[in-house]
Design a protein around this motif. Structure first.
Motif, PDB file in Angstrom:
ATOM      1  N   THR A   1      -3.458   3.143   1.829  1.00  0.00           N
ATOM      2  CA  THR A   1      -3.589   1.872   2.303  1.00  0.00           C
ATOM      3  C   THR A   1      -2.790   0.959   1.802  1.00  0.00           C
ATOM      4  O   THR A   1      -2.667   0.793   0.872  1.00  0.00           O
ATOM      5  CB  THR A   1      -5.028   1.394   2.606  1.00  0.00           C
TER       6      THR A   1
ATOM      7  N   VAL B   1      -2.757  -3.114   1.681  1.00  0.00           N
ATOM      8  CA  VAL B   1      -3.548  -4.427   2.151  1.00  0.00           C
ATOM      9  C   VAL B   1      -2.611  -5.615   1.874  1.00  0.00           C
ATOM     10  O   VAL B   1      -1.453  -5.633   1.107  1.00  0.00           O
ATOM     11  CB  VAL B   1      -4.851  -4.478   1.045  1.00  0.00           C
TER      12      VAL B   1
ATOM     13  N   PRO C   1      -8.200   4.574   9.644  1.00  0.00           N
ATOM     14  CA  PRO C   1      -9.663   4.278   9.841  1.00  0.00           C
ATOM     15  C   PRO C   1     -10.003   2.619   9.411  1.00  0.00           C
ATOM     16  O   PRO C   1     -11.134   2.149   9.767  1.00  0.00           O
ATOM     17  CB  PRO C   1     -10.429   5.005   8.651  1.00  0.00           C
ATOM     18  N   PHE C   2      -9.216   2.074   8.931  1.00  0.00           N
ATOM     19  CA  PHE C   2      -9.306   0.447   8.701  1.00  0.00           C
ATOM     20  C   PHE C   2      -8.790  -0.444   9.403  1.00  0.00           C
ATOM     21  O   PHE C   2      -8.273  -1.486   9.090  1.00  0.00           O
ATOM     22  CB  PHE C   2      -8.908   0.331   7.005  1.00  0.00           C
ATOM     23  N   PHE C   3      -8.600   0.081  10.644  1.00  0.00           N
ATOM     24  CA  PHE C   3      -7.780  -0.708  11.836  1.00  0.00           C
ATOM     25  C   PHE C   3      -8.598  -1.813  12.077  1.00  0.00           C
ATOM     26  O   PHE C   3      -8.318  -3.094  12.343  1.00  0.00           O
ATOM     27  CB  PHE C   3      -7.434   0.197  12.853  1.00  0.00           C
ATOM     28  N   TYR C   4      -9.825  -1.605  12.467  1.00  0.00           N
ATOM     29  CA  TYR C   4     -10.819  -2.625  13.304  1.00  0.00           C
ATOM     30  C   TYR C   4     -11.647  -3.296  12.214  1.00  0.00           C
ATOM     31  O   TYR C   4     -12.118  -2.594  11.224  1.00  0.00           O
ATOM     32  CB  TYR C   4     -11.604  -2.019  14.396  1.00  0.00           C
ATOM     33  N   ASN C   5     -11.976  -4.405  12.569  1.00  0.00           N
ATOM     34  CA  ASN C   5     -12.937  -5.226  11.814  1.00  0.00           C
ATOM     35  C   ASN C   5     -12.504  -5.538  10.163  1.00  0.00           C
ATOM     36  O   ASN C   5     -13.566  -5.595   9.528  1.00  0.00           O
ATOM     37  CB  ASN C   5     -14.278  -4.508  11.913  1.00  0.00           C
ATOM     38  N   THR C   6     -11.549  -5.261   9.775  1.00  0.00           N
ATOM     39  CA  THR C   6     -11.027  -5.516   8.475  1.00  0.00           C
ATOM     40  C   THR C   6     -10.107  -6.664   8.202  1.00  0.00           C
ATOM     41  O   THR C   6      -9.306  -6.878   9.062  1.00  0.00           O
ATOM     42  CB  THR C   6     -10.404  -4.535   7.795  1.00  0.00           C
ATOM     43  N   TYR C   7     -10.394  -7.577   7.235  1.00  0.00           N
ATOM     44  CA  TYR C   7      -9.732  -8.802   7.120  1.00  0.00           C
ATOM     45  C   TYR C   7      -8.597  -8.655   6.283  1.00  0.00           C
ATOM     46  O   TYR C   7      -7.829  -9.466   6.155  1.00  0.00           O
ATOM     47  CB  TYR C   7     -10.636  -9.937   6.475  1.00  0.00           C
ATOM     48  N   SER C   8      -8.331  -7.387   5.324  1.00  0.00           N
ATOM     49  CA  SER C   8      -7.291  -7.346   4.285  1.00  0.00           C
ATOM     50  C   SER C   8      -6.163  -6.345   4.547  1.00  0.00           C
ATOM     51  O   SER C   8      -5.482  -6.123   3.584  1.00  0.00           O
ATOM     52  CB  SER C   8      -8.183  -7.470   3.294  1.00  0.00           C
ATOM     53  N   VAL C   9      -6.670  -5.496   5.736  1.00  0.00           N
ATOM     54  CA  VAL C   9      -5.611  -4.333   5.765  1.00  0.00           C
ATOM     55  C   VAL C   9      -4.384  -4.708   6.534  1.00  0.00           C
ATOM     56  O   VAL C   9      -4.909  -5.183   7.639  1.00  0.00           O
ATOM     57  CB  VAL C   9      -6.573  -3.035   6.242  1.00  0.00           C
TER      58      VAL C   9
ATOM     59  N   LYS D   1      -1.943  -3.483   9.078  1.00  0.00           N
ATOM     60  CA  LYS D   1      -2.034  -2.384  10.177  1.00  0.00           C
ATOM     61  C   LYS D   1      -0.740  -1.618  10.405  1.00  0.00           C
ATOM     62  O   LYS D   1       0.058  -1.597  11.120  1.00  0.00           O
ATOM     63  CB  LYS D   1      -2.565  -2.920  11.447  1.00  0.00           C
TER      64      LYS D   1
END
Lengths: 371, 151, 183
Positions: free
Chosen positions: C88, C90, C122-130, C132
């Motif tokens: 990932t 970030v 998997p970290f596409f939705y509802n994350t503030y630091s990733v 895309k």
């Protein structure tokens, strides 16, 4: 950004190690103040892989959030999943079948061996020995193959679900694990011959990065890091979960507190894991591999905490539930986060060349620290 | 010391505080002004000896913050949970970095993600996010239309 | 112009003109340079998370990506040709990744390994630091699917990259040809 040198106080200079550095095993950034070659201060700068898992989990259901934890400490995906599954089961008071319990322990201990293997190979590689890396991966690949057959994935398995395990073990599982045990027992002696007894290796590891028992507790270190300093902290022993209470195994303790002691703890732990697997592999009870659970899980209102022992130490899962289908707040108390905080204390006064020898024995997995 | 015994002991010493049996361990709730008193007592009383802070975190209850401390005793193997209510408008609480060294990093993380100011912390600055970051993402009212794609 | 897809085991590009006592190899200089480039790609050791372990597996004896000329993994971007984004990215890491890419000498190639580097995964939705997808930061040549991809998938990506280099085409040329020929 990577090896910038800036002079601060008289005679002191600041060196940045990372975020892109092979010895940090990921993207850890260490700001090191040096006086000549002696480390005066070390400050970790985290967050280069902070993926906001805790925020994300607040909008995932209790079945979904488990998969994010496989990616947290990916070397011990099963054990992370186990912690989450146990927390949900504790909250919902789900009884899980005995077969599922045994399978869970078997795969957890196999993961523990695989994780220690990778640490062993990578740490020796950091110290300049390349061949242990290939030796370690030789055995690790056998475990990943076993996992792949049963769980369908090599690394991020997501095998454990609330109520048991996702699927039954593969028919080959027992035979292949038995073959692995026989093979591994002879090979672990090879490890000792190759690395443990090596005089250069010992000279680099002994009396380096000493952590006293009191400091180990105060810094909240757990796992082999603390057990190398003589702190009894194996959650499997002191707060037994699952069926660990019924199994025979020793908690490995060393008292020297230096890098070599931490090394010995991990190597001996592999042997303990083998003995746990041996006790269970012939006695997998018949029955269901999963308890019947509702499709949508709803946790009662309250706060639930579960501690488990990962290869790196104590993992805590803290769920605050408001009674809905998603958690109100989740906190993962990751072992690496606390272990890392002790690094500054351990490395102060040592030469910069010792940094790798100390950091290697902490077995840091950066996504586990940053979450 | 067993859980019942521990609750009796805590009720006796801190009669004005709320002490109940939680799901696993006794839970003691109080206001943020008493934190240092309670921690000092728990750590220094020989028959309690809570020397290991294994988890420190925060929960945003929209009206207030709850700081949650999980304590363990490596000598007696008993645990206690402290819940400390903190004001949401002016979130300040005493730092435990001088009592438990592990708290230093945990408190930096909580400051970073919840914006709670720890008084007396030696090095309170953001640890996970960059210094330029605006807002505290784990608060319930945090909005970030650029980065967060809601499902 | 056709995309010349040479299999990775292909010998030296060119044709042999038989003459008494041996032969002369005729080839274009571009082909020779591309052939040489594609068979000696030095990857940068860059792993942020889980995919890095599968990258290590690909380097170990069982999968052994040195068979294809990738074994000289470099720790510094100044000596590397290809960066495998294994994990990932970030927001805090994005400027570092850009800087690493800038420090690499031309010609340089990028492989986005795994779902996170491709799209946030998997970290596409509802994350503030990733971030895309790593292609928001640097241009990517080959994407690999999987979470994490198997070592074989990474090997396939590396071979695909070799083919791309050997063809000597730019991204736009490949796209046009793909639209015309459907391959």
């Amino acid at each position: 950004m990577f090896e910038e040198v800036a002079t601060s106080k008289e005679g002191e200079q600041i060196i940045n190690v990372g975020p892109q550095h092979p010895a940090t095993h990921g993207v850890l950034h260490l700001i090191i103040t040096l006086n000549g070659e002696t480390i005066v201060n070390l400050e970790p700068n985290l967050g280069y892989i902070h993926r906001s898992i805790e925020k994300m989990c607040e909008s995932l259901s209790y079945r979904q959030f488990i998969y994010t934890t496989s990616r947290m400490d990916y070397l011990a995906a099963h054990i992370n999943n186990h912690a989450c599954a146990l927390t949900v089961e504790k909250a919902m008071q789900i009884e899980i079948p005995e077969r599922a319990e045994v399978i869970r322990i078997l795969v957890s201990e196999l993961t523990r061996i695989a994780s220690h293997e990778l640490w062993w190979g990578a740490m020796a590689m950091d110290l300049g020995a390349l061949s242990p890396f290939f030796y370690a991966f030789r055995e690790r690949e056998v475990i990943t193959d076993i996992m792949e057959e049963t769980c369908g994935a090599r690394l991020t398995m997501n095998y454990m679900v609330p109520g048991g395990v996702m699927a039954d073990i593969h028919p080959n599982f027992v035979k292949r694990v038995k073959d692995f045990i026989i093979q591994f027992k002879s090979r672990i002696d090879e490890y000792d011959q190759l690395v443990t007894g090596n005089i250069i290796f010992q000279n680099r590891m002994k009396n380096v990065g000493i952590l006293s028992k009191e400091d180990a507790i105060s810094y909240g270190t757990t796992g082999p890091t603390a057990r190398g300093s003589g702190v009894s902290c194996d959650i499997r022993k002191i707060y037994p979960y699952s069926i660990y209470g019924k199994l025979q195994f020793d908690e490995v303790l060393e008292t020297a507190g230096d890098s070599f002691a931490r090394y010995l703890v991990r190597v001996k732990e592999m042997k303990q894991s083998i003995s746990i697997i041996e006790q269970l592999i012939d006695n997998i009870p018949e029955g269901d591999f999963q308890a019947k659970t509702k499709a949508v899980l709803k946790l009662p209102k309250g706060e639930f905490y579960q501690r488990v022992e990962t290869p790196r130490g104590e993992l805590g899962v803290y769920i605050v539930s408001e009674g809905g289908t998603t958690p109100y707040r989740i906190k993962f108390r990751s072992p690496g986060f606390s272990n890392l905080s002790a690094l500054n204390h351990m490395i102060k006064g040592h030469k910069i060349g010792d940094l790798v020898a100390v950091m290697g024995t902490l077995d840091l997995v950066i996504p586990d620290i940053d979450r | 010391m067993g859980n019942e015994e521990l609750i009796l002991k805590l009720k006796e010493v801190f009669p004005e505080m709320d002490c109940v049996q939680g799901n696993d361990w006794p839970e003691l709730s109080f206001g943020s002004d008493r934190l240092i008193d309670v921690i000092t007592y728990l750590k220094q009383t020989p028959e309690l000896a809570f020397d290991y802070l294994f988890c420190e975190t925060c929960v945003d209850w929209k009206t207030h913050f709850n700081m949650v401390y999980h304590l363990d005793s490596t000598r007696y193997r008993h645990n206690v949970v402290l819940k400390v209510k903190t004001d949401r408008e002016k979130p300040e609480i005493a730092s435990l970095a001088h009592v438990y060294r592990t708290a230093e990093q945990h408190e930096r993380e909580i400051f970073d993600l919840f914006g709670i100011v720890f008084l007396g912390h030696p090095n309170l600055k953001r640890i996970m996010l960059t210094e330029e970051w605006v807002g505290y993402p784990l608060r319930k009212d945090y909005e970030d239309p650029i980065n967060i794609i809601k499902l | 112009m056709d995309v010349k897809v040479t299999p990775p085991s292909a010998p030296f590009p060119g044709s042999v003109q038989e003459i008494p006592g041996g032969g002369i190899v005729l080839s274009t200089l571009d082909d020779v340079i591309n052939w040489a480039r594609s068979n000696s790609l030095w990857p940068l050791v860059f792993g942020t998370s889980c995919c890095a372990i599968e990258m290590m597996s690909a380097a170990s004896a069982k999968y052994d990506f040195s068979r294809f000329g990738f074994e000289v993994a470099r720790a510094t971007p100044r000596q590397a040709d290809v960066i495998i984004i294994a994990g990932t990215i970030v927001n805090k890491m994005a400027p570092v990744l850009k800087r690493l890419f800038d420090q690499m000498p031309d010609p340089k190639y990028v492989i986005a390994m795994g779902a996170c580097a491709t799209s946030g995964g998997p970290f596409f939705y509802n994350t503030y630091s990733v971030v895309k997808g790593a292609d928001h930061v640097i241009p990517v040549d080959v994407y690999v699917a999987g979470c994490p991809p198997r070592p074989e998938a990474l090997l396939h990506a590396l071979i695909t990259l070799q083919e791309k280099i050997k063809s000597g085409l730019t991204r736009d040329q490949i796209r046009t040809q793909f639209a015309e020929n459907g391959k």
